[in-house]
Design a protein around this motif. Structure first.
Motif, short mmCIF file in Angstrom:
data_model
loop_
_atom_site.label_atom_id
_atom_site.label_comp_id
_atom_site.label_asym_id
_atom_site.label_seq_id
_atom_site.Cartn_x
_atom_site.Cartn_y
_atom_site.Cartn_z
N PHE A 89 0.85 -1.20 0.00
CA PHE A 89 0.00 0.00 0.00
C PHE A 89 0.88 1.24 0.00
CE2 PHE A 89 -3.72 -2.34 0.27
CZ PHE A 89 -4.84 -1.54 0.44
N GLY A 90 1.89 1.23 0.86
CA GLY A 90 2.77 2.40 0.96
C GLY A 90 3.55 2.68 -0.29
N ALA A 91 3.80 1.62 -1.08
CA ALA A 91 4.53 1.78 -2.34
C ALA A 91 3.59 2.10 -3.50
CB ALA A 91 5.30 0.51 -2.65
N GLY A 92 2.28 2.24 -3.18
CA GLY A 92 1.31 2.58 -4.23
C GLY A 92 0.87 1.39 -5.05
N LEU A 93 1.12 0.17 -4.55
CA LEU A 93 0.78 -1.05 -5.31
C LEU A 93 -0.46 -1.69 -4.69
CD1 LEU A 93 4.46 -2.34 -5.57
CD2 LEU A 93 3.14 -1.21 -7.37
N LYS A 94 -1.57 -0.97 -4.77
CA LYS A 94 -2.81 -1.40 -4.12
C LYS A 94 -3.68 -2.21 -5.09
CE LYS A 94 -2.52 3.05 -1.79
NZ LYS A 94 -3.09 4.38 -1.62
N PHE A 134 -0.41 -9.05 -5.64
CA PHE A 134 0.35 -9.41 -4.44
C PHE A 134 -0.52 -10.08 -3.38
CE2 PHE A 134 2.42 -5.69 -6.41
CZ PHE A 134 3.61 -6.30 -6.78
N ALA A 135 -1.73 -10.49 -3.80
CA ALA A 135 -2.65 -11.24 -2.92
C ALA A 135 -2.92 -10.52 -1.61
CB ALA A 135 -2.11 -12.65 -2.66
N LEU A 136 -3.09 -9.20 -1.67
CA LEU A 136 -3.29 -8.43 -0.44
C LEU A 136 -4.67 -8.68 0.16
CD1 LEU A 136 -1.53 -5.08 -1.39
CD2 LEU A 136 -0.57 -7.15 -0.35
N ARG A 137 -5.66 -8.94 -0.67
CA ARG A 137 -6.99 -9.27 -0.15
C ARG A 137 -6.92 -10.59 0.63
NH1 ARG A 137 -8.68 -7.65 -5.61
NH2 ARG A 137 -9.58 -5.54 -5.52
N ASN A 181 -1.31 5.16 4.61
CA ASN A 181 -1.24 5.49 6.03
C ASN A 181 -1.93 4.38 6.82
OD1 ASN A 181 -4.19 6.20 6.28
ND2 ASN A 181 -3.54 7.75 4.80
N PRO A 182 -1.74 4.32 8.14
CA PRO A 182 -2.35 3.24 8.92
C PRO A 182 -3.87 3.15 8.77
CG PRO A 182 -0.66 4.32 10.21
CD PRO A 182 -0.81 5.13 8.96
N ALA A 183 -4.53 4.30 8.69
CA ALA A 183 -6.00 4.29 8.59
C ALA A 183 -6.45 3.59 7.31
CB ALA A 183 -6.54 5.72 8.62
N GLU A 184 -5.73 3.81 6.21
CA GLU A 184 -6.12 3.17 4.95
C GLU A 184 -5.94 1.66 5.02
OE1 GLU A 184 -5.49 3.78 0.14
OE2 GLU A 184 -3.80 4.16 1.48
N VAL A 185 -4.86 1.23 5.65
CA VAL A 185 -4.62 -0.22 5.80
C VAL A 185 -5.73 -0.84 6.65
CG1 VAL A 185 -3.10 -1.93 6.88
CG2 VAL A 185 -2.13 -0.11 5.47
N VAL A 186 -6.08 -0.20 7.75
CA VAL A 186 -7.14 -0.71 8.62
C VAL A 186 -8.48 -0.74 7.89
CG1 VAL A 186 -8.51 -0.21 10.69
CG2 VAL A 186 -6.01 -0.09 10.78
N ASN A 187 -8.79 0.31 7.13
CA ASN A 187 -10.05 0.34 6.38
C ASN A 187 -10.10 -0.76 5.33
OD1 ASN A 187 -11.18 2.47 7.78
ND2 ASN A 187 -10.32 4.03 6.43
N PHE A 188 -8.96 -1.05 4.73
CA PHE A 188 -8.88 -2.13 3.74
C PHE A 188 -9.26 -3.46 4.39
CE2 PHE A 188 -6.13 -5.45 1.76
CZ PHE A 188 -6.73 -5.48 0.51
N ILE A 189 -8.72 -3.71 5.58
CA ILE A 189 -9.03 -4.96 6.29
C ILE A 189 -10.50 -4.97 6.73
CG2 ILE A 189 -8.50 -6.35 8.33
CD1 ILE A 189 -5.60 -5.28 8.10
N LYS A 190 -10.99 -3.83 7.19
CA LYS A 190 -12.39 -3.74 7.59
C LYS A 190 -13.34 -4.01 6.43
CE LYS A 190 -12.18 -0.64 11.61
NZ LYS A 190 -12.65 0.67 12.16
N GLU A 191 -12.98 -3.53 5.24
CA GLU A 191 -13.83 -3.78 4.06
C GLU A 191 -13.91 -5.26 3.74
OE1 GLU A 191 -15.83 -1.73 2.35
OE2 GLU A 191 -15.31 -0.28 3.90
N ARG A 192 -12.80 -5.96 3.93
CA ARG A 192 -12.82 -7.42 3.71
C ARG A 192 -13.72 -8.08 4.77
NH1 ARG A 192 -10.88 -5.34 0.39
NH2 ARG A 192 -12.81 -6.00 -0.54
#
Length: 686
Positions: A464-469, A477-480, A521-532
């Motif tokens: 996420f931090g490298a812009g590879l979302k 990168f199987a982030l989901r 940022n941390p909030a975006e990472v947390v929101n990504f996990i919450k969306e899943r």
């Protein structure tokens, strides 16, 4: 109306196993939609498939599309007829263009007003004509993971099409698709019965294929493989290792399955058990065999595509290929044992994690910082977590994992045990990658849980931090999958931890290495996990409940418990007073209003009654929340309803006197802050 049966068989070069079932599902869906669009139906629609053919059989289709009435709208009624009711040139022109007379025009009510139009009967087309027109489109629209143009072909398909058998009743549905002309002909097994036959002349198409050594039914091929393999294992006093994924794949690699038992030298059993199993499954598509005590035996079951005339020759071929693979594995194992796992860690400096995120050695350094922090918060052993993190990627530079990449983590665990490492540390090296697929188990040891969560947060945060979302269906990168892994690991182990805190810690580990993750940022990472998490829970719970809870907590396990409590309670009468109370308290408070002083003094009777009632239950609610008894906390809120109602009925909250208004808002804000620890009740609907 007379009805007929329809046969469609698309003959191809060998399709990859993973292409077949999705293609069949799509063919069935498309065909049913085609029938529906023309007012047709079928008594049954079934699909069958092998590597060389995709088949659709539909029974009881009417031979003709139903007649229907068609309404054609023309000019507005006012434009078609003048004030005296005489037709205008617009009416005459419209009628003439449709082959009708002005007297046939009718009034049609529309959203835009009254219009002139024509109603006429349209005779249905012959079904054979519709199929001739639409089946080529259906074939073109079959999706594959990868479609290509083959040779000089213009058609993109999973593999080259060699024949198309299309029959309605006893007539050929004639069309040409990219140079392949449809006909009534099919063929049997490529080697055992390669001659063509006329499918229109046989009574049962599937039975005829079976007589020609083709088993079109996937479920039947699976049963033949499974029953045959079990019998072979039983004859050796063993048990077949159950593997549904392998069974699914092998069933779609053959048209006429024939299980064959083979063996390999016992010397290969000195390898860690997972090595022969992985080599047999991933590289040879063989089934493993164990004894009744669960110990791997030196047998395997392979599946041939024919019943060979000389079974021993085929068996010898299977054994020869496997022997070469296992010999390589045994050589790699012995070479790897010349060095301890910890001695290999510096070699990770030469392995790139990602060009924007550094090396695997740098990743290990981050995991060494993060894993103990997580272990501390979940009651694990910090030293074990740090040791597991230090060794976590060392097996990537072993010869075994270089050759058999599927064994990453597995070999790390085995080599760690052979090196005398702590059992939980060794297990954690394997557990870091769990879950690997949808129904896989999660990490269970505290050290494994800590490392698994750290590994996944490091991946998500870094990319996420490298812009590879992830975007759309793209998730290279199987982030989901990483996010779902975090969720399942926490929930299934009942782990209570604030993932916002973990996200911040993870960002810190990158920053300490001088890596600026500017794209997230941390909030975006947390929101990504919450969306899943929302996606996983949406089939079981109401969306407004999920949203309300996740608005106020970043503890995944705790959130699920709250959601369950609210969703269970909202089906009971007791929930209504809770919801009404919360809404009345929260809805009137401006979002910009902040509580400056929690010590509120008032002489107003209704203000005092509400404050006193709240203070009596405040500690109880907070204690319930602290202990996770959310049902009890919710029911206590309902006790405030009487006092909240009296308050609103007898005082003006938004009083003209600024001091009075602020005092009353402060009372409500004080209550709201406590109750909002449970959920954002503004989001919950009735």
């Amino acid at each position: 109306m007379k009805a007929e049966n329809f046969i469609l068989e698309i003959g191809t070069e060998e399709l990859p196993a993973s292409f077949i079932e999705p293609a069949l599902k799509n063919i069935k869906m498309q065909f049913k939609e085609l029938l529906k669009n023309y007012g047709l139906s079928a008594e049954s629609v079934e699909t069958y498939g092998t590597p060389r053919r995709l088949i659709l059989l539909a029974e009881g289709i009417p031979v003709k599309e139903p007649d229907r009435e068609e309404i054609i709208t023309g000019p507005s009624w006012r434009a078609a007829f003048d004030e005296s009711g005489k037709p205008t040139k617009a009416a005459e022109g419209f009628a003439r263009s449709k082959g009708a007379t002005v007297s046939e025009l009718i009034k049609i009510e529309t959203e835009k007003g009254l219009y002139a139009g024509i109603k006429r009967k349209v005779n249905g087309r012959q079904t054979e004509e519709i199929l001739t027109e639409k089946i080529p489109e259906l074939i073109k629209n079959i999706p594959f993971k990868k479609s290509m143009r083959w040779g000089n072909s213009n058609l993109k398909f999973g593999r080259p099409i060699r024949w198309i058998c299309a029959i309605f009743g006893n007539k050929t549905v004639e069309f040409t698709l990219d140079g392949v002309k449809s006909g009534p002909f099919s063929q049997g097994h490529r080697f055992l019965s390669p001659e063509m036959f006329n499918a229109a002349e046989v009574e049962d198409f599937i039975a005829e294929l079976e007589s020609r050594y083709v088993i079109p039914d996937i479920a039947r091929r699976k049963a033949i493989i499974l029953d045959g393999a079990k019998d072979l294992a039983r004859q050796m006093g063993c048990v077949l290792v159950k593997d549904e994924d392998l069974l699914d794949e092998v069933a779609n690699l053959v048209e006429f399955p024939y299980p064959i038992m083979g063996t390999f030298e016992e010397r290969f059993l000195q390898l860690p058990e997972e090595v022969p199993v992985v080599v047999m499954k991933e590289h040879q598509r063989y089934f493993s065999v164990k004894d009744e005590k669960g110990r791997l035996k030196n047998y395997f079951v392979a599946v041939a595509n024919i019943k060979p005339p000389e079974e021993d020759v085929v068996r010898h071929g299977y054994e020869k290929v496997l022997r070469a693979r296992l010999s390589d594995a045994l050589f790699f194992f012995k070479e790897d044992r010349k060095k301890k796992l910890e001695e290999r860690v510096p070699e990770l400096k030469g392995v790139i994690f990602h060009d924007k995120l550094g090396t695997m050695l740098e990743k290990v350094e981050r995991l060494k910082q993060l894993s103990p922090e997580i272990a501390k918060r979940i009651g694990g052993d910090e030293k074990k977590a740090q040791r597991a993190a230090f060794l976590s990627k060392a097996d990537l530079v072993t010869e075994m994992v270089k050759e058999f990449t599927e064994l990453q983590g597995v070999m790390g665990k085995n080599y760690a045990l052979l090196d005398g490492e702590d059992e939980e540390v060794a297990e954690a090296i394997f557990e870091q990658y769990l879950p690997r697929f949808a129904d896989d188990r999660v990490a269970k040891t505290k050290t494994g849980i800590a490392l698994s969560i750290a590994e996944k947060f490091d991946n998500i945060t870094g990319f996420f931090g490298a812009g590879l979302k992830p975007s759309g269906s793209m998730d290279p990168f199987a982030l989901r999958r990483n996010a779902i892994g975090v969720i399942k690991t926490l929930i299934e182990n009942g782990i209570l931890i604030d993932i916002m805190e973990v996200a911040r810690l993870t960002f810190d580990t990158y920053e300490k290495q001088g890596k600026q993750l500017k794209e997230s940022n941390p909030a975006e990472v947390v929101n990504f996990i919450k969306e899943r998490l929302k996606a996983l829970l949406s089939e079981k719970f109401r969306q407004d409940t999920i949203d309300a809870v996740l608005d106020v907590t970043s503890d995944i396990t705790d959130a699920v418990r709250r959601i369950k409590a609210i969703d269970e309670l909202r089906n009971e009468e007791d929930f209504e007073p809770v919801l009404i109370t919360m809404r009345r308290v929260m809805n009137i408070i401006p979002e910009s209003f902040s509580l400056k002083d929690k010590r509120i003094e008032t002489s107003n009777q209704y203000e005092k009654q509400l404050l006193d009632a709240f203070n009596r239950i405040k500690e109880e609610i907070e204690r319930d929340i602290q202990s996770g008894d959310y049902r009890s906390a919710l029911l206590r809120i309902g006790k405030l309803k009487k006092h909240v109602d009296l308050f609103f009925d007898n005082v003006m909250v938004m009083d003209r006197d600024e001091a009075v208004k602020n005092r009353r808002l402060s009372i409500l804000k004080l209550i709201s802050e406590t109750l909002s620890q449970l959920a954002n009740f503004r989001n919950i609907r009735s």
